[in-house]
Enzyme design. Sequence first.
Site: not given
Ligand code: G3H
Ligand code: 13P
Ligand code: ZN
Length: 335
Positions: A94-95, A191, A235, A277
């Site tokens: 992810d990301h 978030g 998100g 997600n």
């Molecule tokens: O997109 C974001 C996810 O909620 C991951 O968040 O980097 O705190 O694990 P994190």
């Molecule tokens: P949320 O914070 O809305 O759960 O989004 C998660 C997300 O996009 C992880 O990549």
């Molecule tokens: Zn994300």
Amino acid sequence: MISYKELGLVNSREMFSRAVKGGYAIPAFNFNNMEQLQAIIKAASETKSPVILQVSKGARSYANETLLRYLAQGAVAYAKELGCKAPEIVLHLDHGDSFETCKSCIDSGFSSVMIDGSHLPYDENVALTKKVVEYAHQFDVTVEGELGVLAGVEDDVVAEVSHYTKPEEVIDFVTKTGCDSLAISIGTSHGAYKFTPEQCTRDPKTGLLVPPPLAFDILDAIMEKLPGFPIVLHGASSVPQEYVKIINENGGKLPDAVGIPEEQLRKASASAVCKINIDSDSRLAFTAAVRKVFTETPGEFDPRKYCGPARSLMEELYKHKIVNVLGSDGKLAEV
Ligand code: G3H
Ligand code: 13P
Ligand code: ZN
């Protein structure tokens, strides 16, 4: 080099193609620990849903990338033990923030990666995404790119302002990069605080915040430019108010937390949005369950006695998302 195929994982190509045609979305749940993973696999197996296990940069440094990969490998065996003959489980970065991070994940058994160049100037985003795609496709690993910037601030995923995806850029981006799916910005954010109270109205009966609608006109314009192309929504947590209430009634402080209403996610799932997600909702469920145990039994100090209820509540949440929001239940190719 460890191939995800040896681990029993799959990439996302097939499942996305079926989801776009079938008008449903695949859940992409973030995980950082064993309890989250158990709850995800139980929910997906019992509802016969394909599932994407997402590992963020934060998760990789919290839990260790190698351990998470072994957990994902164990998840395949666990799903089979739960009666799923042919589980469809994707292990997704992810990301991803650099070519090197994506390469390291691909080399260590991930079946899918996201390269998030959304904060870069357009041409740099294209070049970086293309480089990751060229590497990933040699190993049949699928790649998610991103165009447009989400609002909100959360841990490592930082974007101060939201820039909706420009529909006029998507054909060029997808053609030049060769990415397999595209994350877009249409008003969601990361978030538990997706909108400020000023951006919302208040329901006069409940007093709860009602957020503004997502920009479905932009989604429609993107789908018109890229018919049938897999679209991803980040998100997308709904921030269930029952969890926020439990947290706040048990010593927590989450004033005016607000997410994306589920009916909007249902509408998105029925479109070319094929990956949704969700991370924050799981965090809220976990926290609500743990806080409740601590209030009711302050003498408890066995982690299984509070992580167990947290796991149960997360499982209930994941099943609800799969069955009532995304519609991916019963969608395994081989049931
Ligand atoms: O997109 C974001 C996810 O909620 C991951 O968040 O980097 O705190 O694990 P994190
Ligand atoms: P949320 O914070 O809305 O759960 O989004 C998660 C997300 O996009 C992880 O990549
Ligand atoms: Zn994300």
